[in-house]
Design a protein around this motif. Structure first.
Motif, PDB file in Angstrom:
ATOM      1  N   ILE A  37       2.976  -1.382 -16.502  1.00  9.53           N
ATOM      2  CA  ILE A  37       3.602  -0.879 -15.279  1.00  9.53           C
ATOM      3  C   ILE A  37       4.071  -2.108 -14.510  1.00  9.53           C
ATOM      4  CG2 ILE A  37       3.252   0.371 -13.114  1.00  9.53           C
ATOM      5  CD1 ILE A  37       1.145   2.053 -14.536  1.00  9.53           C
ATOM      6  N   VAL A  38       5.382  -2.214 -14.318  1.00  5.22           N
ATOM      7  CA  VAL A  38       5.952  -3.372 -13.621  1.00  5.22           C
ATOM      8  C   VAL A  38       6.297  -2.944 -12.195  1.00  5.22           C
ATOM      9  CG1 VAL A  38       7.857  -5.025 -13.551  1.00  5.22           C
ATOM     10  CG2 VAL A  38       6.948  -4.287 -15.749  1.00  5.22           C
ATOM     11  N   ILE A  39       5.831  -3.726 -11.234  1.00  9.06           N
ATOM     12  CA  ILE A  39       6.175  -3.462  -9.832  1.00  9.06           C
ATOM     13  C   ILE A  39       7.113  -4.581  -9.397  1.00  9.06           C
ATOM     14  CG2 ILE A  39       5.271  -3.078  -7.498  1.00  9.06           C
ATOM     15  CD1 ILE A  39       3.934  -1.221  -9.565  1.00  9.06           C
ATOM     16  N   VAL A  40       8.253  -4.237  -8.840  1.00  6.56           N
ATOM     17  CA  VAL A  40       9.177  -5.282  -8.393  1.00  6.56           C
ATOM     18  C   VAL A  40       9.406  -5.251  -6.891  1.00  6.56           C
ATOM     19  CG1 VAL A  40      10.479  -5.662 -10.523  1.00  6.56           C
ATOM     20  CG2 VAL A  40      11.139  -3.792  -8.995  1.00  6.56           C
ATOM     21  N   GLY A 150       4.832  -2.034   4.993  1.00  8.49           N
ATOM     22  CA  GLY A 150       4.618  -3.283   5.733  1.00  8.49           C
ATOM     23  C   GLY A 150       5.043  -4.454   4.871  1.00  8.49           C
ATOM     24  N   ARG A 151       5.423  -5.584   5.524  1.00  8.55           N
ATOM     25  CA  ARG A 151       5.942  -6.745   4.787  1.00  8.55           C
ATOM     26  C   ARG A 151       4.916  -7.234   3.768  1.00  8.55           C
ATOM     27  NH1 ARG A 151      10.668  -8.911   6.525  1.00  8.55           N
ATOM     28  NH2 ARG A 151      10.679  -9.502   4.328  1.00  8.55           N
ATOM     29  N   GLY A 152       5.420  -7.575   2.614  1.00  8.06           N
ATOM     30  CA  GLY A 152       4.537  -7.993   1.522  1.00  8.06           C
ATOM     31  C   GLY A 152       3.910  -6.820   0.785  1.00  8.06           C
ATOM     32  N   GLY A 153       4.402  -5.607   1.072  1.00 14.02           N
ATOM     33  CA  GLY A 153       3.740  -4.394   0.587  1.00 14.02           C
ATOM     34  C   GLY A 153       3.811  -4.129  -0.907  1.00 14.02           C
ATOM     35  N   SER A 154       4.656  -4.853  -1.639  1.00  9.04           N
ATOM     36  CA  SER A 154       4.701  -4.635  -3.089  1.00  9.04           C
ATOM     37  C   SER A 154       3.372  -5.009  -3.754  1.00  9.04           C
ATOM     38  CB  SER A 154       5.816  -5.452  -3.730  1.00  9.04           C
ATOM     39  OG  SER A 154       7.051  -5.042  -3.237  1.00  9.04           O
ATOM     40  N   ASP A 155       2.659  -5.954  -3.155  1.00 12.86           N
ATOM     41  CA  ASP A 155       1.334  -6.303  -3.699  1.00 12.86           C
ATOM     42  C   ASP A 155       0.442  -5.060  -3.671  1.00 12.86           C
ATOM     43  OD1 ASP A 155       2.090  -9.009  -3.815  1.00 12.86           O
ATOM     44  OD2 ASP A 155       1.391  -9.382  -1.775  1.00 12.86           O
ATOM     45  N   THR A 156       0.542  -4.313  -2.586  1.00 13.59           N
ATOM     46  CA  THR A 156      -0.298  -3.126  -2.422  1.00 13.59           C
ATOM     47  C   THR A 156       0.129  -2.028  -3.392  1.00 13.59           C
ATOM     48  OG1 THR A 156      -0.704  -3.736  -0.147  1.00 13.59           O
ATOM     49  CG2 THR A 156      -1.082  -1.428  -0.723  1.00 13.59           C
ATOM     50  N   THR A 157       1.449  -1.888  -3.590  1.00 12.21           N
ATOM     51  CA  THR A 157       1.908  -0.931  -4.605  1.00 12.21           C
ATOM     52  C   THR A 157       1.268  -1.282  -5.945  1.00 12.21           C
ATOM     53  OG1 THR A 157       4.049  -0.858  -3.469  1.00 12.21           O
ATOM     54  CG2 THR A 157       3.952   0.097  -5.677  1.00 12.21           C
ATOM     55  N   ALA A 158       1.269  -2.569  -6.282  1.00 12.91           N
ATOM     56  CA  ALA A 158       0.748  -3.004  -7.585  1.00 12.91           C
ATOM     57  C   ALA A 158      -0.734  -2.651  -7.727  1.00 12.91           C
ATOM     58  CB  ALA A 158       0.962  -4.510  -7.753  1.00 12.91           C
ATOM     59  N   VAL A 159      -1.522  -2.985  -6.710  1.00 13.16           N
ATOM     60  CA  VAL A 159      -2.969  -2.719  -6.824  1.00 13.16           C
ATOM     61  C   VAL A 159      -3.225  -1.205  -6.847  1.00 13.16           C
ATOM     62  CG1 VAL A 159      -5.206  -3.011  -5.711  1.00 13.16           C
ATOM     63  CG2 VAL A 159      -3.596  -4.913  -5.768  1.00 13.16           C
ATOM     64  N   SER A 216      -3.648  -4.986  -0.023  1.00 10.40           N
ATOM     65  CA  SER A 216      -3.790  -5.010  -1.481  1.00 10.40           C
ATOM     66  C   SER A 216      -5.171  -5.533  -1.867  1.00 10.40           C
ATOM     67  CB  SER A 216      -2.688  -5.877  -2.125  1.00 10.40           C
ATOM     68  OG  SER A 216      -2.915  -7.253  -1.911  1.00 10.40           O
ATOM     69  N   VAL A 217      -5.673  -6.485  -1.097  1.00 11.70           N
ATOM     70  CA  VAL A 217      -7.000  -7.040  -1.393  1.00 11.70           C
ATOM     71  C   VAL A 217      -8.079  -5.997  -1.071  1.00 11.70           C
ATOM     72  CG1 VAL A 217      -8.547  -8.993  -1.039  1.00 11.70           C
ATOM     73  CG2 VAL A 217      -6.088  -9.308  -0.763  1.00 11.70           C
ATOM     74  N   GLU A 218      -7.868  -5.305   0.045  1.00 17.25           N
ATOM     75  CA  GLU A 218      -8.796  -4.222   0.429  1.00 17.25           C
ATOM     76  C   GLU A 218      -8.908  -3.186  -0.690  1.00 17.25           C
ATOM     77  OE1 GLU A 218      -7.888  -3.859   5.067  1.00 17.25           O
ATOM     78  OE2 GLU A 218      -7.529  -2.005   3.980  1.00 17.25           O
ATOM     79  N   LEU A 219      -7.757  -2.774  -1.204  1.00 13.55           N
ATOM     80  CA  LEU A 219      -7.743  -1.751  -2.261  1.00 13.55           C
ATOM     81  C   LEU A 219      -8.392  -2.268  -3.538  1.00 13.55           C
ATOM     82  CD1 LEU A 219      -4.242  -0.007  -2.213  1.00 13.55           C
ATOM     83  CD2 LEU A 219      -6.428   0.947  -1.540  1.00 13.55           C
ATOM     84  N   ALA A 220      -8.093  -3.527  -3.874  1.00 11.84           N
ATOM     85  CA  ALA A 220      -8.662  -4.104  -5.100  1.00 11.84           C
ATOM     86  C   ALA A 220     -10.184  -4.155  -4.997  1.00 11.84           C
ATOM     87  CB  ALA A 220      -8.095  -5.498  -5.331  1.00 11.84           C
ATOM     88  N   MET A 221     -10.654  -4.477  -3.797  1.00 10.54           N
ATOM     89  CA  MET A 221     -12.102  -4.563  -3.573  1.00 10.54           C
ATOM     90  C   MET A 221     -12.728  -3.181  -3.701  1.00 10.54           C
ATOM     91  SD  MET A 221     -13.419  -6.625  -0.358  1.00 10.54           S
ATOM     92  CE  MET A 221     -14.948  -6.342   0.435  1.00 10.54           C
ATOM     93  N   ARG A 222     -12.096  -2.198  -3.091  1.00 10.48           N
ATOM     94  CA  ARG A 222     -12.659  -0.841  -3.093  1.00 10.48           C
ATOM     95  C   ARG A 222     -12.652  -0.247  -4.493  1.00 10.48           C
ATOM     96  NH1 ARG A 222     -10.192   3.722   0.010  1.00 10.48           N
ATOM     97  NH2 ARG A 222     -10.014   2.195   1.682  1.00 10.48           N
ATOM     98  N   TYR A 223     -11.561  -0.431  -5.249  1.00 10.58           N
ATOM     99  CA  TYR A 223     -11.444   0.228  -6.550  1.00 10.58           C
ATOM    100  C   TYR A 223     -11.781  -0.700  -7.726  1.00 10.58           C
ATOM    101  CZ  TYR A 223      -9.471   4.025  -3.885  1.00 10.58           C
ATOM    102  OH  TYR A 223      -9.312   5.044  -2.981  1.00 10.58           O
TER     103      TYR A 223
END
Ligand code: ADP
Ligand code: ASP
Ligand code: MG
Length: 419
Positions: A37-40, A150-159, A216-223
């Motif tokens: 899955i590629v997120i751009v 929010g700015r930088g939000g593609s990181d969050t899409t990825a996680v 994105s870090v919050e989500l990675a930590m939770r999941y």
């Protein structure tokens, strides 16, 4: 087949040549047996340009239309990435956020992902497609409108995709080869970390290290997503980059592990506010309603209580991002006009930055603050506001000293040396 998430940021898809280089990395992972899955992100500079157009057209814009415009950069790169992969004989299909759909809250400009429907993408993988390309940064509100994260939000899409698809890892490809002790563009002595804990990365991100969006870090930590940051521009393998992981997977034992900065901060002071129960709520309630992200807050004895009993007045200082100053001023003036608060004047300083030191070692070590303040004093940097938490200390300083302060703190805590 095991699923891998690969995210490419703006500079990594800045033009067709770079999109081809990114696609080659995807093809290599497909060859290794992954479904990907590629997120751009949007091409470098594109989102800023779109935001600029919105502000020029309508300074007090309708946030739904802001999202309609600024989400569009990612649509272009998603389609181009799918086409580039197809040209390389890799079966790929693209999706915009609404097509998946990626369901979000309706907080336009800062929406949160609430759910990702897997069905359409799972079906394509079953059909034999090997790559799903997703436009990052965007989603669909319950009202059926496009949102952005929010700015930088593609990181969050990825996680979020890595969590929803139980991916073996979420690789964030960017223009640096990992997470450093501080922004390598500010200090040449910044050192790349092999690993960093979720807690420390969360703190660094929320204090301005934009290499990963905080959420994105919050989500990675939770999941429990295995999250890695690595270079788009170099040859990479399983061992490249920096892994964000649990504290107990880390060998380093430094008290301070990183220095973060946030350049565009503003300091606002309400001078001689009447001091009574409820005054903080009367000030910060309207600011919150106006969408101002208040960060540091200090309440001081007023030096300017001319003719007034100093026990009855106070000065209230707070910080917020510079681009929210106009909104903050408007909200405070409106509260004053409604008679909810009284103050003599509002002082605004838009030339300040925030510099912070972060480390889980601070939980058990005293003296970090003293060392930080001494290092700043030695370089003649005056501290305007201080804030602390269990694993960080932040100071607000004049912007012209920001780089100097980052470098001084990096040296003071020996961050260029592993330990
Ligand atoms: P992308 O477009 O790939 O999402 P960003 O510009 O959002 O890239 O994030 C990468 C940038 O983050 C780097 O170019 C670097 O200047 C900055 N950065 C800030 N702090 C750090 C840090 N501690 N380690 C690495 N990079 C950092
Ligand atoms: N393009 C968006 C931005 O510039 C999202 C991202 O790059 O992560 O903020
Ligand atoms: Mg980014």
């Amino acid at each position: 087949m095991p699923i891998l998430v690969m995210k490419f940021g703006g500079t990594s898809v800045a033009d067709l040549t770079r999109i081809r280089a990114a696609a080659a990395k995807v093809r290599a992972e497909v060859a290794r047996g992954h479904d990907v899955i590629v997120i751009v992100s949007a091409m470098a500079g594109r989102t800023n340009e779109l935001v600029g157009w919105v502000n020029e057209t309508s300074p007090m814009y309708d946030a739904r239309e802001y999202d309609a415009v600024v989400s569009s950069g990612e649509n272009v790169t998603a389609g181009l990435m799918a086409l580039t992969l197809q040209e390389m004989d890799v079966p790929a299909r693209s999706w915009q956020g609404w097509q998946v759909p990626i369901r979000t809250t309706s907080a336009h400009g800062a929406a949160r992902i609430e759910g990702i429907d897997r069905a359409a993408i799972d079906a394509k993988f079953t059909e034999g497609f090997r790559v799903a390309v997703i436009a990052g940064f965007q989603g669909l509100s319950p009202e059926g409108r496009i949102t952005t994260l929010g700015r930088g939000g593609s990181d969050t899409t990825a996680v979020a995709f890595a969590a929803a698809f139980e991916a073996i890892r979420c690789d964030i490809y960017t223009d640096v080869d990992g997470i450093y002790t501080t922004d390598p563009r500010i200090s040449a002595r910044a050192r790349k970390l092999e690993r960093i804990s979720f807690e420390e990365m969360l703190e660094l991100a929320s204090l301005g290290a934009k290499v990963l969006q905080t959420r994105s870090v919050e989500l990675a930590m939770r999941y429990k997503v295995r999250l890695r940051v690595l270079s788009s521009f170099e040859d990479t393998d399983e061992t490249s980059g920096t892994l964000v992981c649990d504290e107990d997977e880390i060998m380093e034992s430094k008290v301070v592990s990183g220095v973060a900065h946030s350049r565009d901060e503003a300091k606002l002071t309400l001078v001689t506010v009447e001091d009574r129960p409820g005054i903080a709520a009367a000030i910060f309630g309207p600011l919150a309603e106006a969408g101002v992200n208040v960060d540091m807050i200090v309440q001081n004895i007023s030096e300017e209580a001319q003719g007034q009993d100093p026990r009855e007045v106070t000065d209230m200082t707070f910080s917020c991002p510079t681009d929210q100053v106009a909104r903050a001023q408007k909200a405070l003036e409106a509260a004053r006009d409604r008679g909810e608060i009284k103050y003599d004047k509002l002082e605004v300083d838009t030339e300040v930055s925030k510099v912070s030191v972060v480390g889980i070692g601070m939980r058990s070590h005293a003296g970090v603050a003293a060392r930080m303040f001494a290092a700043l004093a030695a370089d003649g940097v005056n501290i305007k506001v201080i804030a602390t938490s269990e694993i960080k200390i932040s100071v607000l300083i004049d912007r012209k000293y920001m780089e100097l302060a980052v470098q001084a703190l990096h040296d003071a805590f020996d961050l260029d040396k592993a330990g």
